[in-house]
Design a protein around this motif. Structure first.
Motif, PDB file in Angstrom:
ATOM      1  N   GLY A  68      43.809  34.871  47.937  1.00 44.05           N
ATOM      2  CA  GLY A  68      43.788  34.448  47.046  1.00 44.05           C
ATOM      3  C   GLY A  68      44.539  33.312  46.003  1.00 44.05           C
ATOM      4  N   ASN A 107      46.870  30.183  44.508  1.00 39.14           N
ATOM      5  CA  ASN A 107      46.796  29.063  44.444  1.00 39.14           C
ATOM      6  C   ASN A 107      47.518  27.869  44.755  1.00 39.14           C
ATOM      7  OD1 ASN A 107      44.956  29.700  41.706  1.00 39.14           O
ATOM      8  ND2 ASN A 107      46.325  29.814  40.578  1.00 39.14           N
ATOM      9  N   ARG A 132      33.604  28.553  46.543  1.00 38.40           N
ATOM     10  CA  ARG A 132      32.412  28.059  44.635  1.00 38.40           C
ATOM     11  C   ARG A 132      33.299  26.647  44.902  1.00 38.40           C
ATOM     12  NH1 ARG A 132      33.517  32.770  44.339  1.00 38.40           N
ATOM     13  NH2 ARG A 132      35.453  32.991  43.060  1.00 38.40           N
ATOM     14  N   ASN A 154      38.867  25.880  30.296  1.00 37.84           N
ATOM     15  CA  ASN A 154      38.434  27.237  29.718  1.00 37.84           C
ATOM     16  C   ASN A 154      37.156  27.688  30.598  1.00 37.84           C
ATOM     17  OD1 ASN A 154      40.007  28.571  28.879  1.00 37.84           O
ATOM     18  ND2 ASN A 154      39.848  27.322  26.596  1.00 37.84           N
ATOM     19  N   LYS A 199      38.184  27.864  34.255  1.00 38.00           N
ATOM     20  CA  LYS A 199      38.233  29.457  34.155  1.00 38.00           C
ATOM     21  C   LYS A 199      37.422  30.477  34.215  1.00 38.00           C
ATOM     22  CE  LYS A 199      41.040  32.674  31.871  1.00 38.00           C
ATOM     23  NZ  LYS A 199      41.710  32.925  30.960  1.00 38.00           N
ATOM     24  N   GLU A 200      36.348  30.286  33.657  1.00 39.55           N
ATOM     25  CA  GLU A 200      34.849  30.769  33.628  1.00 39.55           C
ATOM     26  C   GLU A 200      34.669  31.201  35.356  1.00 39.55           C
ATOM     27  OE1 GLU A 200      32.951  32.514  30.623  1.00 39.55           O
ATOM     28  OE2 GLU A 200      35.198  32.694  30.160  1.00 39.55           O
ATOM     29  N   ARG A 236      35.754  30.110  37.879  1.00 38.17           N
ATOM     30  CA  ARG A 236      36.108  30.697  39.338  1.00 38.17           C
ATOM     31  C   ARG A 236      36.331  30.018  40.408  1.00 38.17           C
ATOM     32  NH1 ARG A 236      35.630  35.578  41.316  1.00 38.17           N
ATOM     33  NH2 ARG A 236      33.734  35.641  40.134  1.00 38.17           N
ATOM     34  N   PRO A 237      36.447  28.911  40.374  1.00 38.87           N
ATOM     35  CA  PRO A 237      36.398  27.618  41.369  1.00 38.87           C
ATOM     36  C   PRO A 237      37.442  27.951  42.851  1.00 38.87           C
ATOM     37  CG  PRO A 237      37.205  26.233  39.791  1.00 38.87           C
ATOM     38  CD  PRO A 237      36.898  27.652  39.335  1.00 38.87           C
ATOM     39  N   GLN A 238      36.814  27.937  44.105  1.00 37.48           N
ATOM     40  CA  GLN A 238      37.998  28.588  45.161  1.00 37.48           C
ATOM     41  C   GLN A 238      38.375  26.879  45.650  1.00 37.48           C
ATOM     42  OE1 GLN A 238      34.639  31.188  46.528  1.00 37.48           O
ATOM     43  NE2 GLN A 238      36.164  32.329  46.905  1.00 37.48           N
ATOM     44  N   LEU A 265      43.918  30.209  37.053  1.00 39.33           N
ATOM     45  CA  LEU A 265      42.876  30.096  38.052  1.00 39.33           C
ATOM     46  C   LEU A 265      43.661  31.462  38.688  1.00 39.33           C
ATOM     47  CD1 LEU A 265      40.951  27.108  38.380  1.00 39.33           C
ATOM     48  CD2 LEU A 265      40.412  28.813  37.024  1.00 39.33           C
ATOM     49  N   GLN A 266      42.732  31.708  39.806  1.00 39.61           N
ATOM     50  CA  GLN A 266      43.660  32.911  41.168  1.00 39.61           C
ATOM     51  C   GLN A 266      42.431  32.700  42.698  1.00 39.61           C
ATOM     52  OE1 GLN A 266      43.077  36.772  40.286  1.00 39.61           O
ATOM     53  NE2 GLN A 266      44.853  37.120  41.884  1.00 39.61           N
ATOM     54  N   CYS A 294      42.795  29.553  44.167  1.00 38.57           N
ATOM     55  CA  CYS A 294      41.924  27.726  43.749  1.00 38.57           C
ATOM     56  C   CYS A 294      43.044  26.985  44.729  1.00 38.57           C
ATOM     57  CB  CYS A 294      41.455  28.012  42.538  1.00 38.57           C
ATOM     58  SG  CYS A 294      40.360  26.619  42.708  1.00 38.57           S
TER      59      CYS A 294
END
Ligand code: UDP
Length: 241
Positions: A31, A33, A103, A146, A149-150, A152-154, A176-177, A179
């Motif tokens: 988890g 970045n 994602r 934004n 951010k919505e 949430r890609p990895q 992000l988190q 990613c």
């Protein structure tokens, strides 16, 4: 797993291709970045005149040696490092997304390039989860960030050219988190089939840059005099060590 060396004041990680991928995978699994920079001589030279850019490169979690120029500069310092190209690494990250159902986000290139790329990837990897795809020619950066951010890609591939892509990724690290983000320059043009990659033999001989130069002569003013200056300064740097 990786050793960081200093090249003309900037970091370069000494790492194998497989370990670089494993390192990226561990960031997603934990988890965290990660900003991956595929550093080349043009970026090193540009960072000398742009403190903010240099700062971003210094804070990148992974900096891999892209381009034969970096390989030579490291060699002058007595360090051996295989070339890790952005095109290859991003292709491996796409395959990882397909395999692990991560994602995937894609940002950059012209509209026709990105839409062709999305179609190609969906064709090749039936269940690939592309949560974001946007061309790289937008007015309002905040809106695009934004939107990213919505969803949430990895894994996020940014093909905006340097240093724009590195600045955007740096901003996204705060938003992000978990990613892994990488600046991939003109890779989308290659994946979508708009630009052809150098034949393997050219790549193996470290002449991919020459092939691109022949195909896109307008790149000449980007490479010269930057590349010879970089190599000259690399010699000075290696003598100082
Ligand atoms: N690009 C973009 N937005 C911009 C400027 C460039 O999306 O504002 C894209 C451009 O369409 C191309 C890529 O960024 O796909 C840059 O390619 P280039 O060959 O310059 O990158 P390199 O591989 O040399 O870093």
């Amino acid at each position: 797993m990786k050793k960081r060396v200093c090249l003309q004041g900037l970091p370069v990680d000494i790492i194998s291709y497989d370990s670089a991928l494993e390192f990226a995978l561990s960031a997603i699994d934990n988890g965290e970045n990660m900003q991956i920079v595929t550093i080349n001589p043009e970026m090193v030279q540009s960072a000398k005149n742009n403190k903010d850019f240099a700062n971003i490169l210094k804070h990148a979690e992974l900096v891999v040696a892209d381009g034969v120029g970096i390989k030579i500069a490291l060699k002058l310092k007595g360090v051996s490092q295989e070339r890790i190209g952005g095109v290859d690494l991003s292709r491996s990250l796409i395959e990882l997304c397909a395999k692990r159902n991560f994602r995937l986000g894609l940002l950059g290139a012209k509209e026709e390039v990105i839409s062709t790329l999305v179609k190609k990837l969906k064709n090749e990897f039936k269940d690939i989860d592309i949560v974001f795809a946007h061309n790289g020619y937008f007015e309002d950066e905040n809106t695009v960030l934004n939107q990213i951010k919505e969803v949430r890609p990895q894994v996020l591939l940014c093909a905006l050219g340097s240093p724009k892509q590195e600045f955007i990724i740096y901003r996204l690290k705060e938003m992000l988190q978990g990613c892994v983000m990488i600046g991939v320059g003109g890779s989308f043009d290659v994946f979508a089939g708009y630009v052809s990659r150098a034949p393997i033999i050219w790549q193996k001989l470290g002449l991919e840059w020459l092939y691109r130069l022949i195909k896109q002569p307008e790149r000449f003013k980007r490479i010269f005099p930057t590349l010879p200056i970089f190599l000259f300064e690399s010699i000075i740097d290696s003598v100082k060590k």
